[in-house]
Design a protein around this motif. Sequence first.
Motif, short mmCIF file in Angstrom:
data_model
loop_
_atom_site.label_atom_id
_atom_site.label_comp_id
_atom_site.label_asym_id
_atom_site.label_seq_id
_atom_site.Cartn_x
_atom_site.Cartn_y
_atom_site.Cartn_z
N ALA A 81 0.78 -1.12 -0.11
CA ALA A 81 0.00 0.07 0.15
C ALA A 81 0.84 1.28 -0.07
O ALA A 81 0.38 2.40 -0.36
N SER B 190 -8.23 8.85 -4.62
CA SER B 190 -8.63 8.01 -3.88
C SER B 190 -7.83 6.46 -4.07
O SER B 190 -7.47 6.03 -5.04
N GLY B 191 -7.56 5.86 -2.63
CA GLY B 191 -6.67 4.75 -2.82
C GLY B 191 -5.26 4.75 -2.83
O GLY B 191 -4.50 3.71 -3.12
N GLY C 259 -3.09 5.62 -0.81
CA GLY C 259 -2.58 5.55 0.62
C GLY C 259 -2.18 6.57 1.51
O GLY C 259 -1.48 6.48 2.40
N SER D 140 -4.57 7.84 3.61
CA SER D 140 -4.90 7.56 5.13
C SER D 140 -3.89 6.28 5.57
O SER D 140 -3.49 6.44 6.76
N GLN E 87 -11.66 10.99 9.55
CA GLN E 87 -12.65 11.39 8.59
C GLN E 87 -13.99 11.46 8.95
O GLN E 87 -14.78 12.62 8.69
N HIS F 21 -9.10 16.16 -0.18
CA HIS F 21 -9.45 16.03 -1.33
C HIS F 21 -9.55 17.55 -2.27
O HIS F 21 -10.02 17.48 -3.46
N1 LIG Z 1 -7.58 -2.34 6.19
C1 LIG Z 1 -7.16 -2.51 4.85
N2 LIG Z 1 -7.03 -3.84 4.37
C2 LIG Z 1 -6.68 -4.19 3.36
N3 LIG Z 1 -6.32 -3.08 2.25
C3 LIG Z 1 -6.50 -2.01 2.74
C4 LIG Z 1 -7.07 -1.47 4.24
N4 LIG Z 1 -7.14 -0.21 4.21
C5 LIG Z 1 -6.68 0.28 3.06
N5 LIG Z 1 -6.46 -0.64 2.06
C6 LIG Z 1 -5.80 -0.33 0.74
O1 LIG Z 1 -4.86 0.30 0.76
C7 LIG Z 1 -4.93 1.54 -0.40
C8 LIG Z 1 -4.82 2.57 0.37
O2 LIG Z 1 -5.92 3.36 0.95
P1 LIG Z 1 -6.06 4.56 1.73
O3 LIG Z 1 -7.15 4.20 2.55
O4 LIG Z 1 -4.79 4.84 2.38
O5 LIG Z 1 -6.36 5.26 0.46
P2 LIG Z 1 -6.68 7.01 0.58
O6 LIG Z 1 -5.55 7.62 -0.19
O7 LIG Z 1 -6.74 7.41 1.93
O8 LIG Z 1 -7.88 7.12 -0.10
P3 LIG Z 1 -9.19 7.88 0.16
O9 LIG Z 1 -8.87 9.36 -0.39
O10 LIG Z 1 -10.46 7.51 -0.56
O11 LIG Z 1 -9.51 7.93 1.48
C9 LIG Z 1 -6.13 0.92 -0.94
O12 LIG Z 1 -5.84 0.40 -2.27
C10 LIG Z 1 -7.00 0.28 -0.12
O13 LIG Z 1 -7.66 -0.88 -0.64
#
Ligand SMILES: Nc1ncnc2c1ncn2[C@@H]1O[C@H](COP(=O)(O)OP(=O)(O)OP(=O)(O)O)[C@@H](O)[C@H]1O
Lengths: 415, 252
Positions: B20, B40-41, B43, B45, B93, B205
């Motif tokens: 990730a 989004s997604g 990484g 968070s 969030q 965002h």
């Molecule tokens: N608990 C988890 N178990 C497995 N994979 C996860 C988990 N949490 C997040 N992921 C994966 O890790 C990647 C990064 O997720 P993350 O939540 O950090 O994205 P983000 O940048 O915060 O997105 P957003 O802007 O939508 O909140 C994504 O592909 C997500 O599917």
Amino acid sequence: MTKKEKKGKMKKLSGLEKWQSERIDITQKRFRIGDYLAEKVIKGVAYLSIAIVFLIFVFVFRESFPIFNTSKPATETQVIAKQDSQETYGAVTDNGSAGQKQETYGAVSDSASKSNTQETYGAVTDQSAAPKETVQAGDSTNSKNKTSDTYTVSAGSGSDDNRSALKSMASKEWVPVSANPRYGLLALILGTIKITLISLLFAAPLSILAALYVSVFANKRMKELIKPTIELLAGFPSVVIGFFALMVLATFLQSVFHYETRLNSFVGGIAMGIAAIPIIFTITEDALTAVPKSFYEASLALGASKWQTAFFVILPAATPGIFAAILLGIGRVFGETMIALMATGNAAQMDLNPFASVRTLAATIGAEMAEVVFGDTHYNVLFLIGSLLFIFTFVINAVAEFYVKGKLMKRIQGK
Amino acid sequence: MSENKIHTENMFLYYSEKMALNNISITIPEKKVTAFIGPSGCGKSTFLRSLNRMNDLIDGVKIEGKVMIDGVNIYDKNIDVVNLRKKVGMVFQKSNPFAKSIYENIAYGPKINGVNDKSHLDEIVETALKNAAIWEEVKDRLGDSALGLSGGQQQRLCIARTLAVNPEIVLMDEPASALDPLSTAKIEELIVQLKEKYTIVIVTHNMQQAARISDNTAFFYLGELIEHDKTKKIFTNPDKKQTEDYITGRFG
Ligand SMILES: Nc1ncnc2c1ncn2[C@@H]1O[C@H](COP(=O)(O)OP(=O)(O)OP(=O)(O)O)[C@@H](O)[C@H]1O
Ligand SMILES: [Mg+2]
């Protein structure tokens, strides 16, 4: 004709085209018969369940009603009692032949059962063996028949009898089978409350802490081990738990605490607590697991330890569920008959000592209903006890609903 | 005191087998607002949560590389995670007030840290609520359930709750994503004020928001840190084409 036309048209269109070409008409209110029927059926079922509960109560209370009738001479009862004398003969003879003994099993004030623990225990077996004895005695002698007659007359002597029965209810002695029957409910009520308290004090902390461990601390494997194990206990027939309490627990606890009477409210309370643990545990665990994970995260992010989070955030958030769990536990203990019969000593006495024998309301019904004269005052009183159990449960639930959920919850979770 | 509050070196994070975060090296300065942006997604968070070890709660997370705060690797064996989280607070969030009164929500943090004096607690609660710009709205109903507040009020309450434990770093994961423009403005104003005392890392965002309130901006894409620089530079003259495409909205 029109239907056929429509059908023809439909066939030409493909499924998707048909779906997309359909116009939604909102001008015509449609009668949806399926929905209507389903709703009515569900409604009927809901009302039926309420009606059944209500009817049971009405029936139980109706059977106890005659004792409140202190004006009209109860000739009817007398007749029934006389007709039934053949049937009731067993119980009555028993009274005649073992009169003194019968009285002692009710009230321990008698020297015989007080003297020795072994004897109290003996009295219980004696009681269960009584019907056998009387069947044999039935055909043998005439003199016993006579006693039975005089007894029936005295039992069915109507309003005076009811009045004295009512009066005796506020007394402390439960001696239903005697020439001068006394139906003191106080000792039974006290005994029931005592047992309920003891078993709750034992079961509630244990099961709530176990549930807290399983839902917050335990890893997956521990969880999968503990949860089904405790829930398995729910499937134990209470007669097995009672038997265990009678044979094993009573001896063990006596050797630890060195009290006098072997079977007492402490032993019974613990045994009933064992029966209540799976109920309280399961519902508490569900309530704790239902607390949003975000609470857990928020608390940890504030620098709280796991234990602080569990105790100060998750537990308070789950209080409604935990109260429900405890209530169900109370209900279970309240109505528990088999364990009470087997493990409490069954002596109705006013004694706050947890190591004294007690007799509960439910156990009284369980022990005496089979041997009572139909329509007799004793019979009515047993049904009154049934109504009491009903009312108590209802009151506890009502108090919980209105006080606990209303006021206490506001104090814990804010207005 | 080092100017660099947070510093990571060649950091990788895996959810079970899935990567990730891919080789993140970043330095975040003290008492500044740093914004994380990216699709989004990507990484954001995940990275934020690894700064106060909230990822420990998820099964199967594996972390490699160094994550240093004040020069200490927070993934060392003898790190006290409870105190780490006290030092590095987090606003989520989705607002998540406890099922307690407004007062108890704020007082909870200080209480578990041993503050028991009522007048002292009152003071902490009032200051935190004032700092989070919500005091005026709730001062007459501190005993009411926090769950009865509006979404925007709940989020500011959560910020106040985080401030009440006196952290050094505040991590915010899209704190204004579910709020109306007015509440958002209030929170933005608040963040700008807070940087006098705290180091702030915020995921957003909203490009304008990042441009308005942050000193530095980091752009993440597919688990990688693409670019990290002064906000002005990122928004006017980014080095990388990907960054420019994302900011201008030309992103596929
Ligand atoms: N608990 C988890 N178990 C497995 N994979 C996860 C988990 N949490 C997040 N992921 C994966 O890790 C990647 C990064 O997720 P993350 O939540 O950090 O994205 P983000 O940048 O915060 O997105 P957003 O802007 O939508 O909140 C994504 O592909 C997500 O599917
Ligand atoms: Mg995110």
